[in-house]
Design a protein around this motif. Structure first.
Motif, PDB file in Angstrom:
ATOM      1  N   VAL A  42      -9.354 -22.853 -87.228  1.00 40.21           N
ATOM      2  CA  VAL A  42     -10.117 -24.004 -86.714  1.00 40.21           C
ATOM      3  C   VAL A  42     -11.244 -23.516 -85.800  1.00 40.21           C
ATOM      4  O   VAL A  42     -12.382 -24.002 -85.877  1.00 40.21           O
ATOM      5  CB  VAL A  42      -9.169 -24.980 -85.961  1.00 40.21           C
ATOM      6  CG1 VAL A  42      -9.952 -26.015 -85.152  1.00 40.21           C
ATOM      7  CG2 VAL A  42      -8.242 -25.675 -86.952  1.00 40.21           C
ATOM      8  N   TYR A  43     -10.944 -22.536 -84.972  1.00 38.60           N
ATOM      9  CA  TYR A  43     -11.956 -21.947 -84.081  1.00 38.60           C
ATOM     10  C   TYR A  43     -13.036 -21.224 -84.882  1.00 38.60           C
ATOM     11  O   TYR A  43     -14.233 -21.397 -84.643  1.00 38.60           O
ATOM     12  CB  TYR A  43     -11.263 -20.986 -83.114  1.00 38.60           C
ATOM     13  CG  TYR A  43     -12.185 -20.216 -82.198  1.00 38.60           C
ATOM     14  CD1 TYR A  43     -12.962 -20.862 -81.235  1.00 38.60           C
ATOM     15  CD2 TYR A  43     -12.264 -18.821 -82.271  1.00 38.60           C
ATOM     16  CE1 TYR A  43     -13.798 -20.152 -80.381  1.00 38.60           C
ATOM     17  CE2 TYR A  43     -13.096 -18.103 -81.420  1.00 38.60           C
ATOM     18  CZ  TYR A  43     -13.855 -18.771 -80.484  1.00 38.60           C
ATOM     19  OH  TYR A  43     -14.681 -18.069 -79.643  1.00 38.60           O
ATOM     20  N   ARG A  44     -12.626 -20.413 -85.863  1.00 40.88           N
ATOM     21  CA  ARG A  44     -13.578 -19.680 -86.707  1.00 40.88           C
ATOM     22  C   ARG A  44     -14.481 -20.639 -87.488  1.00 40.88           C
ATOM     23  O   ARG A  44     -15.647 -20.339 -87.744  1.00 40.88           O
ATOM     24  CB  ARG A  44     -12.836 -18.775 -87.696  1.00 40.88           C
ATOM     25  CG  ARG A  44     -12.083 -17.622 -87.060  1.00 40.88           C
ATOM     26  CD  ARG A  44     -12.988 -16.497 -86.700  1.00 40.88           C
ATOM     27  NE  ARG A  44     -12.244 -15.396 -86.094  1.00 40.88           N
ATOM     28  CZ  ARG A  44     -12.513 -14.875 -84.908  1.00 40.88           C
ATOM     29  NH1 ARG A  44     -13.518 -15.340 -84.184  1.00 40.88           N
ATOM     30  NH2 ARG A  44     -11.805 -13.874 -84.432  1.00 40.88           N
ATOM     31  N   ALA A  91     -14.189 -26.293 -83.079  1.00 39.83           N
ATOM     32  CA  ALA A  91     -13.898 -26.382 -81.644  1.00 39.83           C
ATOM     33  C   ALA A  91     -14.678 -25.284 -80.918  1.00 39.83           C
ATOM     34  O   ALA A  91     -14.872 -24.195 -81.467  1.00 39.83           O
ATOM     35  CB  ALA A  91     -12.401 -26.217 -81.393  1.00 39.83           C
ATOM     36  N   PRO A  92     -15.119 -25.552 -79.667  1.00 39.17           N
ATOM     37  CA  PRO A  92     -15.933 -24.571 -78.947  1.00 39.17           C
ATOM     38  C   PRO A  92     -15.157 -23.372 -78.406  1.00 39.17           C
ATOM     39  O   PRO A  92     -15.727 -22.314 -78.189  1.00 39.17           O
ATOM     40  CB  PRO A  92     -16.539 -25.390 -77.792  1.00 39.17           C
ATOM     41  CG  PRO A  92     -15.573 -26.516 -77.588  1.00 39.17           C
ATOM     42  CD  PRO A  92     -15.011 -26.830 -78.937  1.00 39.17           C
ATOM     43  N   THR A  93     -13.853 -23.552 -78.192  1.00 41.93           N
ATOM     44  CA  THR A  93     -13.013 -22.452 -77.685  1.00 41.93           C
ATOM     45  C   THR A  93     -11.694 -22.446 -78.444  1.00 41.93           C
ATOM     46  O   THR A  93     -11.314 -23.454 -79.064  1.00 41.93           O
ATOM     47  CB  THR A  93     -12.698 -22.617 -76.177  1.00 41.93           C
ATOM     48  OG1 THR A  93     -11.851 -23.769 -76.012  1.00 41.93           O
ATOM     49  CG2 THR A  93     -13.958 -22.778 -75.341  1.00 41.93           C
ATOM     50  N   ILE A  94     -10.967 -21.337 -78.352  1.00 40.39           N
ATOM     51  CA  ILE A  94      -9.656 -21.268 -79.003  1.00 40.39           C
ATOM     52  C   ILE A  94      -8.695 -22.267 -78.363  1.00 40.39           C
ATOM     53  O   ILE A  94      -7.836 -22.847 -79.020  1.00 40.39           O
ATOM     54  CB  ILE A  94      -9.095 -19.821 -78.970  1.00 40.39           C
ATOM     55  CG1 ILE A  94      -7.714 -19.733 -79.649  1.00 40.39           C
ATOM     56  CG2 ILE A  94      -9.024 -19.259 -77.578  1.00 40.39           C
ATOM     57  CD1 ILE A  94      -7.676 -20.147 -81.099  1.00 40.39           C
ATOM     58  N   PHE A  95      -8.862 -22.521 -77.064  1.00 42.62           N
ATOM     59  CA  PHE A  95      -7.986 -23.471 -76.370  1.00 42.62           C
ATOM     60  C   PHE A  95      -8.243 -24.904 -76.847  1.00 42.62           C
ATOM     61  O   PHE A  95      -7.318 -25.694 -77.033  1.00 42.62           O
ATOM     62  CB  PHE A  95      -8.192 -23.359 -74.856  1.00 42.62           C
ATOM     63  CG  PHE A  95      -7.972 -21.963 -74.344  1.00 42.62           C
ATOM     64  CD1 PHE A  95      -6.686 -21.469 -74.172  1.00 42.62           C
ATOM     65  CD2 PHE A  95      -9.038 -21.119 -74.078  1.00 42.62           C
ATOM     66  CE1 PHE A  95      -6.474 -20.176 -73.728  1.00 42.62           C
ATOM     67  CE2 PHE A  95      -8.840 -19.822 -73.639  1.00 42.62           C
ATOM     68  CZ  PHE A  95      -7.550 -19.343 -73.465  1.00 42.62           C
ATOM     69  N   ALA A  96      -9.514 -25.228 -77.073  1.00 45.12           N
ATOM     70  CA  ALA A  96      -9.874 -26.550 -77.615  1.00 45.12           C
ATOM     71  C   ALA A  96      -9.379 -26.677 -79.055  1.00 45.12           C
ATOM     72  O   ALA A  96      -8.940 -27.756 -79.481  1.00 45.12           O
ATOM     73  CB  ALA A  96     -11.388 -26.751 -77.553  1.00 45.12           C
TER      74      ALA A  96
END
Length: 204
Positions: free
Chosen positions: A100-102, A106-111
């Motif tokens: 999802v991050y790649r 989302a702007p960050t892995i946490f988001a």
């Protein structure tokens, strides 16, 4: 879902590197360590210290996964055929939150972990809220209808500091396919990762 309880940028300060390549990282202004003596703490590190640092950096990059989860992933990589360090990276890149991050959903892995846990992500057309789910080659990951309108997602898709890697193939703005498991040199890390030292750490 495991939550990061401390400020995420503390990891950047501790490592002295901009782990996620974000423009607002404090390391961009202060490249020394945190604390009163941060500027003086530059002693030579032992082999164990280097291995531990490599593990903490890699673990932190993937959203500060728990030690139990990370160690289990390492054990699985060690059981697989081939280079354990390459296997470890491949398994980490197959996590749903990382895909999802790649995909720049989302702007960050946490988001990314948050929008997965809130039920905004579909895998092959089925809603999935498990961030650590292992994605297979050929799987299609898509945004739910509400997520397409979220400011967080729109912001992520316009970020200039990172591109979608070629092992994640976009189909429009709301869908990607995971085309293959990447090798270490194909993963777009903003800093140098040393999974070989992580292997050394766990095989002591």
């Amino acid at each position: 879902m495991s939550k990061r309880k401390s400020a995420k940028y503390k990891l950047d300060r501790r490592m002295g590197e901009n782990i996620w390549g974000r423009p607002n990282s404090p390391v961009n202004k202060r490249s020394y360590g945190p604390g009163q003596h941060g500027q003086r703490r530059k002693g030579k590190m032992s082999d164990f210290g280097l291995q531990l640092r490599a593990k903490q950096k890699l673990k932190g990059y993937y959203g500060d996964v728990t030690e139990k989860q990370f160690k289990r992933t390492y054990a699985e990589a060690a059981r697989m055929k081939g280079d354990t360090s390459q296997n470890l990276i491949g398994l980490l890149e197959r996590r749903l939150d990382m895909v999802v991050y790649r995909a720049k959903f989302a702007p960050t892995i946490f988001a990314a972990r948050q929008i997965v846990s809130h039920g905004h992500i579909y895998v092959n057309g089925v809603k999935c809220n498990i961030a650590s789910r292992r994605i297979d080659v050929g799987d299609v990951i898509s945004l739910g209808s509400k997520a397409k309108e979220m400011a967080l997602v729109i912001e992520a898709q316009s970020l200039p500091e990172r591109d979608i890697p070629d092992y994640v193939a976009p189909d429009g703005n709301d869908k990607v396919s995971f085309t293959r498991v990447p090798k270490l040199d194909e993963v777009p890390y903003p800093v140098t990762m040393e999974p070989n030292l992580v292997v050394e750490f766990y095989s002591r």
